[in-house]
Motif scaffolding. Structure first.
Motif, PDB file in Angstrom:
ATOM      1  N   LEU A   1       1.379 -16.657 -19.038  1.00  0.00           N
ATOM      2  CA  LEU A   1       0.588 -16.289 -17.771  1.00  0.00           C
ATOM      3  C   LEU A   1       0.612 -14.759 -17.924  1.00  0.00           C
ATOM      4  O   LEU A   1       1.713 -13.791 -18.237  1.00  0.00           O
ATOM      5  CB  LEU A   1       0.469 -16.972 -16.439  1.00  0.00           C
ATOM      6  CG  LEU A   1       0.500 -17.872 -15.938  1.00  0.00           C
ATOM      7  CD1 LEU A   1       0.406 -18.350 -15.223  1.00  0.00           C
ATOM      8  CD2 LEU A   1      -0.969 -18.679 -16.596  1.00  0.00           C
ATOM      9  N   ARG A   2      -0.734 -14.027 -17.682  1.00  0.00           N
ATOM     10  CA  ARG A   2      -0.767 -13.313 -17.774  1.00  0.00           C
ATOM     11  C   ARG A   2      -1.425 -13.015 -16.728  1.00  0.00           C
ATOM     12  O   ARG A   2      -2.458 -13.269 -15.827  1.00  0.00           O
ATOM     13  CB  ARG A   2      -1.958 -12.308 -18.240  1.00  0.00           C
ATOM     14  CG  ARG A   2      -1.525 -10.824 -18.415  1.00  0.00           C
ATOM     15  CD  ARG A   2      -2.667 -10.216 -19.172  1.00  0.00           C
ATOM     16  NE  ARG A   2      -2.967  -8.494 -18.980  1.00  0.00           N
ATOM     17  CZ  ARG A   2      -3.608  -8.091 -19.349  1.00  0.00           C
ATOM     18  NH1 ARG A   2      -5.217  -8.447 -19.985  1.00  0.00           N
ATOM     19  NH2 ARG A   2      -3.848  -6.246 -18.414  1.00  0.00           N
ATOM     20  N   LEU A   3      -0.751 -12.274 -15.639  1.00  0.00           N
ATOM     21  CA  LEU A   3      -0.710 -11.773 -13.920  1.00  0.00           C
ATOM     22  C   LEU A   3      -0.921 -10.837 -13.374  1.00  0.00           C
ATOM     23  O   LEU A   3       0.075  -9.504 -14.578  1.00  0.00           O
ATOM     24  CB  LEU A   3       0.230 -12.456 -13.177  1.00  0.00           C
ATOM     25  CG  LEU A   3       0.242 -13.756 -13.590  1.00  0.00           C
ATOM     26  CD1 LEU A   3       1.365 -14.792 -12.809  1.00  0.00           C
ATOM     27  CD2 LEU A   3      -0.875 -14.421 -12.782  1.00  0.00           C
ATOM     28  N   GLN A   4      -1.448 -10.239 -12.505  1.00  0.00           N
ATOM     29  CA  GLN A   4      -1.133  -8.819 -11.922  1.00  0.00           C
ATOM     30  C   GLN A   4      -1.584  -9.289 -10.724  1.00  0.00           C
ATOM     31  O   GLN A   4      -2.054  -9.869  -9.773  1.00  0.00           O
ATOM     32  CB  GLN A   4      -2.968  -7.904 -12.361  1.00  0.00           C
ATOM     33  CG  GLN A   4      -2.880  -7.507 -13.877  1.00  0.00           C
ATOM     34  CD  GLN A   4      -4.514  -6.436 -14.183  1.00  0.00           C
ATOM     35  OE1 GLN A   4      -5.379  -6.934 -12.966  1.00  0.00           O
ATOM     36  NE2 GLN A   4      -4.316  -6.536 -14.904  1.00  0.00           N
ATOM     37  N   LEU A   5       0.046  -8.481 -10.342  1.00  0.00           N
ATOM     38  CA  LEU A   5       0.022  -8.495  -8.523  1.00  0.00           C
ATOM     39  C   LEU A   5       0.408  -7.721  -7.888  1.00  0.00           C
ATOM     40  O   LEU A   5       0.865  -6.038  -8.666  1.00  0.00           O
ATOM     41  CB  LEU A   5       1.164  -9.721  -8.648  1.00  0.00           C
ATOM     42  CG  LEU A   5       1.678 -11.196  -9.102  1.00  0.00           C
ATOM     43  CD1 LEU A   5       1.974 -11.448  -9.396  1.00  0.00           C
ATOM     44  CD2 LEU A   5       0.226 -11.800  -8.390  1.00  0.00           C
ATOM     45  N   LYS A   6       0.081  -7.420  -7.188  1.00  0.00           N
ATOM     46  CA  LYS A   6       0.443  -5.375  -6.049  1.00  0.00           C
ATOM     47  C   LYS A   6       0.277  -6.130  -4.394  1.00  0.00           C
ATOM     48  O   LYS A   6      -0.476  -7.112  -4.397  1.00  0.00           O
ATOM     49  CB  LYS A   6      -0.826  -5.264  -5.917  1.00  0.00           C
ATOM     50  CG  LYS A   6       0.268  -3.306  -5.713  1.00  0.00           C
ATOM     51  CD  LYS A   6      -1.172  -2.320  -6.100  1.00  0.00           C
ATOM     52  CE  LYS A   6      -0.807  -1.413  -5.498  1.00  0.00           C
ATOM     53  NZ  LYS A   6      -1.771   0.215  -5.471  1.00  0.00           N
ATOM     54  N   LEU A   7       1.886  -6.359  -3.896  1.00  0.00           N
ATOM     55  CA  LEU A   7       2.060  -6.305  -3.164  1.00  0.00           C
ATOM     56  C   LEU A   7       1.492  -5.067  -2.003  1.00  0.00           C
ATOM     57  O   LEU A   7       2.587  -4.072  -2.081  1.00  0.00           O
ATOM     58  CB  LEU A   7       3.059  -6.953  -2.027  1.00  0.00           C
ATOM     59  CG  LEU A   7       3.610  -7.298  -1.136  1.00  0.00           C
ATOM     60  CD1 LEU A   7       2.838  -8.988  -0.610  1.00  0.00           C
ATOM     61  CD2 LEU A   7       4.954  -7.807  -0.449  1.00  0.00           C
ATOM     62  N   ARG A   8       1.507  -5.045  -0.867  1.00  0.00           N
ATOM     63  CA  ARG A   8       1.561  -3.728   0.066  1.00  0.00           C
ATOM     64  C   ARG A   8       1.616  -4.516   1.604  1.00  0.00           C
ATOM     65  O   ARG A   8       1.205  -5.746   2.554  1.00  0.00           O
ATOM     66  CB  ARG A   8      -0.507  -3.413   0.249  1.00  0.00           C
ATOM     67  CG  ARG A   8      -0.834  -2.526   1.305  1.00  0.00           C
ATOM     68  CD  ARG A   8      -1.648  -1.824   1.003  1.00  0.00           C
ATOM     69  NE  ARG A   8      -1.045  -0.725  -0.409  1.00  0.00           N
ATOM     70  CZ  ARG A   8      -1.844   0.286  -0.935  1.00  0.00           C
ATOM     71  NH1 ARG A   8      -3.654  -0.617  -0.721  1.00  0.00           N
ATOM     72  NH2 ARG A   8      -2.323   0.912  -1.079  1.00  0.00           N
ATOM     73  N   ASP A   9       2.787  -3.790   1.962  1.00  0.00           N
ATOM     74  CA  ASP A   9       2.980  -4.532   3.910  1.00  0.00           C
ATOM     75  C   ASP A   9       2.437  -2.402   4.489  1.00  0.00           C
ATOM     76  O   ASP A   9       3.037  -2.039   3.959  1.00  0.00           O
ATOM     77  CB  ASP A   9       4.865  -4.145   4.246  1.00  0.00           C
ATOM     78  CG  ASP A   9       4.355  -5.514   2.863  1.00  0.00           C
ATOM     79  OD1 ASP A   9       4.479  -6.577   3.512  1.00  0.00           O
ATOM     80  OD2 ASP A   9       5.643  -5.674   1.925  1.00  0.00           O
ATOM     81  N   GLU A  10       1.674  -3.376   5.507  1.00  0.00           N
ATOM     82  CA  GLU A  10       1.766  -2.248   6.223  1.00  0.00           C
ATOM     83  C   GLU A  10       2.270  -2.348   7.483  1.00  0.00           C
ATOM     84  O   GLU A  10       1.689  -3.620   8.424  1.00  0.00           O
ATOM     85  CB  GLU A  10      -0.069  -1.986   5.879  1.00  0.00           C
ATOM     86  CG  GLU A  10      -0.629  -1.810   4.804  1.00  0.00           C
ATOM     87  CD  GLU A  10      -0.100  -0.235   4.184  1.00  0.00           C
ATOM     88  OE1 GLU A  10      -0.237   0.230   5.184  1.00  0.00           O
ATOM     89  OE2 GLU A  10      -0.815   0.065   3.178  1.00  0.00           O
ATOM     90  N   THR A  11       2.071  -0.934   8.330  1.00  0.00           N
ATOM     91  CA  THR A  11       2.813  -1.276   9.459  1.00  0.00           C
ATOM     92  C   THR A  11       1.317  -0.731  10.434  1.00  0.00           C
ATOM     93  O   THR A  11       1.122   1.025   9.900  1.00  0.00           O
ATOM     94  CB  THR A  11       4.007  -0.403   9.514  1.00  0.00           C
ATOM     95  OG1 THR A  11       5.309  -0.973   9.576  1.00  0.00           O
ATOM     96  CG2 THR A  11       4.068  -0.241  11.715  1.00  0.00           C
ATOM     97  N   VAL A  12       0.069  -1.394  10.994  1.00  0.00           N
ATOM     98  CA  VAL A  12      -0.948  -0.426  11.397  1.00  0.00           C
ATOM     99  C   VAL A  12      -0.144  -0.429  12.603  1.00  0.00           C
ATOM    100  O   VAL A  12      -0.041  -1.195  14.161  1.00  0.00           O
ATOM    101  CB  VAL A  12      -1.846  -2.137  11.494  1.00  0.00           C
ATOM    102  CG1 VAL A  12      -2.690  -1.292  12.067  1.00  0.00           C
ATOM    103  CG2 VAL A  12      -2.194  -1.811  10.347  1.00  0.00           C
ATOM    104  N   LEU A  13      -0.518   0.688  13.048  1.00  0.00           N
ATOM    105  CA  LEU A  13      -0.700   1.552  14.520  1.00  0.00           C
ATOM    106  C   LEU A  13      -1.664   1.227  15.803  1.00  0.00           C
ATOM    107  O   LEU A  13      -2.510   0.557  15.440  1.00  0.00           O
ATOM    108  CB  LEU A  13      -0.100   2.652  14.446  1.00  0.00           C
ATOM    109  CG  LEU A  13       0.998   3.111  13.368  1.00  0.00           C
ATOM    110  CD1 LEU A  13       1.006   5.225  12.896  1.00  0.00           C
ATOM    111  CD2 LEU A  13       1.713   2.863  14.088  1.00  0.00           C
ATOM    112  N   PRO A  14      -1.346   1.556  16.948  1.00  0.00           N
ATOM    113  CA  PRO A  14      -2.440   0.905  17.314  1.00  0.00           C
ATOM    114  C   PRO A  14      -3.797   2.133  17.641  1.00  0.00           C
ATOM    115  O   PRO A  14      -3.864   2.760  17.056  1.00  0.00           O
ATOM    116  CB  PRO A  14      -1.609   1.310  19.372  1.00  0.00           C
ATOM    117  CG  PRO A  14      -0.599   1.594  18.834  1.00  0.00           C
ATOM    118  CD  PRO A  14      -0.234   1.834  17.734  1.00  0.00           C
ATOM    119  N   SER A  15      -4.575   1.930  18.417  1.00  0.00           N
ATOM    120  CA  SER A  15      -6.236   2.355  17.483  1.00  0.00           C
ATOM    121  C   SER A  15      -5.853   3.805  18.290  1.00  0.00           C
ATOM    122  O   SER A  15      -6.500   4.743  17.424  1.00  0.00           O
ATOM    123  CB  SER A  15      -7.078   1.914  18.326  1.00  0.00           C
ATOM    124  OG  SER A  15      -7.370   0.113  17.626  1.00  0.00           O
TER     125      SER A  15
END
Length: 807
Positions: free
Chosen positions: A254-268
């Motif tokens: 299989l040809r795959l494209q994957l990208k994981l993004r872990d985000e810490t979202v702060l208060p508004s």
């Protein structure tokens, strides 16, 4: 503060797949699983060993997920689908490549002993003191979400505990994937063998065949003696992999494209300064001044990240009510750089990518209403259409009534008539769509039209203002949707070869009309000449449509209401589903489902017998406590979901929805979970089965009020263009991008100042602009410090937890 994980998935293609059908081919499709939960099913590509899917997904995940796997299957209409192989990628492997993974990966054999899932609840401790021999005690409490190994849709699990050559086994719990044992086993602790592990294995008991392996957990005794006790839910792991009977690559790849993004979202509040700075860069107070910040973002964004940055900016400015102003700034920047009108908006600039994102976010409902009927007609008719003499297949055009094959001229003439019919229907639909095109789309096209007209006012450029609109509306929105209706959710499956060719020819005609030039196309592809009269008429119709579109006339109350409905998204999701609702009664043995038209709006989920009849029932979204899948054995269908809501009395009410496919199921699951994401009284556990015959079908508990035997999975959702806006997440993603290019922005800033003002700029004017850049860098620095403080707090918590465990 919240942690968000997003996985971008593109399933590109496969190659060298094994033959599974007697025809010498296969009918492959992919199932994507997150920790063994199926969340995506691609379309089936018929009769090929080298399928091309090209399907893209963004999946929101809980940060605790472990593995994403791709199972390639061969669809069979008369028997169970064949398994071809799989590709599995761990979260650690994805995290190790923040730039993403892009490449071919070999399929591996699916070994049942490797396909484990679920968790087991254990308490492991060392007991005894210096006066008595120390013992290793293992208490087996319960397990959940075990693999289903038996034909009845469950397993008969038992636990085997091994240490230092001795083995203990628990009792067998019949027909359950959520067993409870509460048994304890002890072993003499051998201090001379500190490296000897404690092995806890879970097996499925079988009367007439060998037992099936369900997973295991290994414990390091050295670490355990330091901590004295370890308790919790432990994820079951696979056994040692066996030698595969297939050589590497034998099962294809299989040809795959994957990208994981872990985000810490702060208060508004942390993002407010950045959001204000961005809004000021497009606000009306500029009075024609140089838009520093947007220009710098435009100049320093690379081609690889341009689409993502455009998506984030469009959504942020939509949330702030300034998307028209933002796009207008980009229009002006693009026009200032363009000297040749024929190249306007033809590159993949930030302006072009932002308009693409804007069209998809605000115009998908409009697109479906516009193209749905004609695309459905082409799929249903399956007519053979071909204009290119080099591709005409006469055997496809046999005329049984005349007992002869049609000539090449006959085929082309019939194809031309069919295409003109499709084109006429589509152009009429486009003209009528001026009444219901979303108001914000009309306003953006109006300001684009006026900007281009002002930039190129000469008579010889009178077509340019129309082409500016059609370059987005036709070439980047309508034509791609015609060519690939599956990718725009217009159809559930990809088109077959015949239908695909018809769609391609229709899309070519629409592109030619969008270019407002019949001669260019016909000179490159002379076989398009038979369509020239229809294309010329279409150009006149399209120009008339654009003239209406950019005037934003809302003299008609009905037209205004239609536009406002689409603009405001009063219907986030809708369609026919099969429903069954229970309150305090058991599921009957016969199928209880009836067909209803279901509508998910901003505040409620409602349904009625027909699309236009009065809604018969409502569920207020804040009262929904869980939205989960139902086991296949419960109703004999793998595509049933349940919505558990609470009434004012506190009584729980369950609504079951039967979807036609796994994709439809996951789209509804995602839409409902996102709509209820801010609900506070959500359930942590639920029953994946149903309550019938005085017990739960999943765990066989007899109490109907039992809190549930499986944990809810509300953290896994598919990202859609019509998702609710998340201002904090968009601001976080923009902050991350700006942090990576801030040095390039600083250098570009000084370069642009010199170009505009010369080597000796006015001190006051230059200082103002320098202050603007200084403010941006200060905002980015503050956000960096806020993230660093959060990370330090997390490290401190983990350290304290480890110290508590040791004591």
């Amino acid at each position: 503060m919240a942690k968000r994980s997003t996985l971008f998935i593109r399933i590109v293609e496969g190659k060298n797949l094994p033959i599974k059908d007697i025809t010498g081919s296969s009918d492959p499709y992919c199932i994507v699983r997150i920790d063994n939960e199926a969340i995506i099913r691609t379309a089936t590509i018929w009769k090929t060993l080298s399928p091309f899917w090209g399907e893209e997904y963004n999946v929101h995940l809980p940060p605790t997920f472990h593995t994403v796997s791709f199972h390639v299957m061969d669809e069979d209409s008369l028997s169970r689908d064949d398994v071809i192989g799989k590709v599995s990628i761990s979260k650690e492997a994805l995290s190790a490549k923040p730039q993403g993974i892009d490449g071919w990966m070999n399929l591996t054999e699916i070994d049942p002993d490797e396909e484990v899932q679920g968790e087991i609840h254990l308490q492991i401790s060392v007991v005894g003191d210096g006066d008595t021999p120390r013992k290793l005690r293992c208490q087996i409490l319960e397990a959940r979400d075990l693999a289903k190994k038996d034909r009845n849709g469950a397993s008969d699990p038992f636990v085997r505990v091994r240490y230092n050559g001795k083995t203990h086994e628990s009792a067998v719990v019949k027909k359950s994937c959520y067993p409870r044992w509460n048994e304890s086993f002890e072993f003499e602790l051998d201090d001379t063998l500190p490296e000897s592990p404690l092995s806890v294995e879970v097996w499925d008991w079988d009367l007439v065949s060998r037992n099936d392996f369900l997973g295991k957990v290994l414990f390091n005794i050295n670490r355990l003696q330091s901590a004295q006790q370890e308790e919790g839910w432990f994820r079951l792991g696979p056994d040692k992999p066996k030698h595969s009977q297939y050589d590497e690559g034998t099962l294809g790849s299989l040809r795959l494209q994957l990208k994981l993004r872990d985000e810490t979202v702060l208060p508004s509040s942390c993002y407010q300064p950045l959001t204000e700075l961005l809004c000021q860069s497009v606000g009306p107070h500029l009075n024609g001044n140089w838009p520093d910040l947007i220009m710098l973002i435009d100049e320093t964004t690379t081609a690889e990240s341009r689409q993502e940055v455009a998506n984030n900016l469009v959504k942020l400015f939509l949330g702030q009510g300034l998307v028209k102003e933002f796009l207008d700034v980009l229009f002006k920047l693009e026009l200032d750089k363009t000297t040749e009108p024929n190249t306007l908006f033809r590159s993949n600039s930030l302006a072009s990518k932002s308009m693409e994102s804007f069209l998809k976010v605000t115009g998908m409902q409009y697109l479906h209403r516009l193209l749905g009927p004609i695309v459905n007609r082409i799929f249903e008719e399956k007519k053979y259409v071909e204009l290119d003499p080099n591709k005409v297949e006469l055997k496809e055009a046999g005329c049984a009534g005349l007992h002869r094959l049609q000539t090449e001229a006959d085929v082309i003439q019939q194809s031309s008539s069919l295409l003109q019919s499709y084109l006429s229907e589509l152009l009429n639909a486009i003209q009528q769509s001026a009444l219901y095109c979303p108001l914000v789309l009309c306003q953006v096209f109006q300001q684009l039209y006026q900007r281009v007209q002002a930039r190129f006012p000469d008579p010889e450029y009178r077509k340019v203002k129309f082409i500016a609109v059609t370059s987005f509306l036709c070439l980047r929105f309508i034509s791609p949707a015609i060519m690939s209706p599956k990718l725009f959710h217009l159809r559930e499956k990809h088109a077959d070869a015949r239908t695909s060719r018809t769609l391609l020819l229709l899309a070519k005609a629409v592109q030619t009309i969008g270019n407002l030039d019949t001669l260019a196309c016909c000179s490159k592809e002379p076989w398009m000449v038979p369509l020239q009269p229809a294309i010329q008429q279409g150009i006149d119709q399209l120009k008339d449509f654009i003239t209406k579109l950019v005037t934003c006339e809302d003299t008609d109350d009905l037209g205004l209401q239609a536009r406002m409905n689409l603009q405001c998204g009063t219907m986030e999701k809708e369609g026919f589903l099969f429903l069954h609702r229970i309150k305090d009664k058991c599921i009957p043995m016969t199928s209880p489902f009836k067909k209803y038209y279901v509508t998910l709006s901003k505040d409620t989920l409602s349904y009625s017998r027909t699309q236009h009849s009065k809604k018969s029932s409502f569920i207020a979204l804040p009262k929904i406590r869980a939205v989960e899948k139902v086991e296949e054995k419960s109703f004999g269908s793998a595509n049933v979901m349940q919505i558990i809501s609470s009434e004012d009395s506190g009584q729980l009410d369950t609504l079951y929805l039967d979807c036609k496919s796994v994709n439809e199921l996951n789209h509804w699951l995602s839409a409902l979970r996102k709509a209820c994401s801010h609900n506070t009284n959500t359930m942590s556990h639920y029953h994946p089965g149903v309550y019938k015959a005085d017990r739960w079908s999943c765990c066989h508990q007899k109490e109907k009020t039992d809190p549930g035997c499986d944990k809810t999975r509300h953290g896994v959702t598919l990202q859609e263009w019509y998702d609710p806006l998340d201002p904090d997440l968009e601001a976080q993603l923009i902050y991350r991008h700006l942090s990576g290019v801030q040095q390039a922005m600083r250098e570009k800033y000084y370069e642009l100042i010199k170009e505009e003002e010369g080597e000796d700029p006015e001190l006051e004017k230059g200082q103002k602009r320098l202050d603007s850049v200084t403010r941006l860098l200060s905002v980015l620095r503050d956000l960096h410090d806020a993230h660093a403080a959060v990370e330090e707090e997390e490290r401190s918590k983990n350290k304290n937890f480890f110290l508590e465990l040791q004591t």
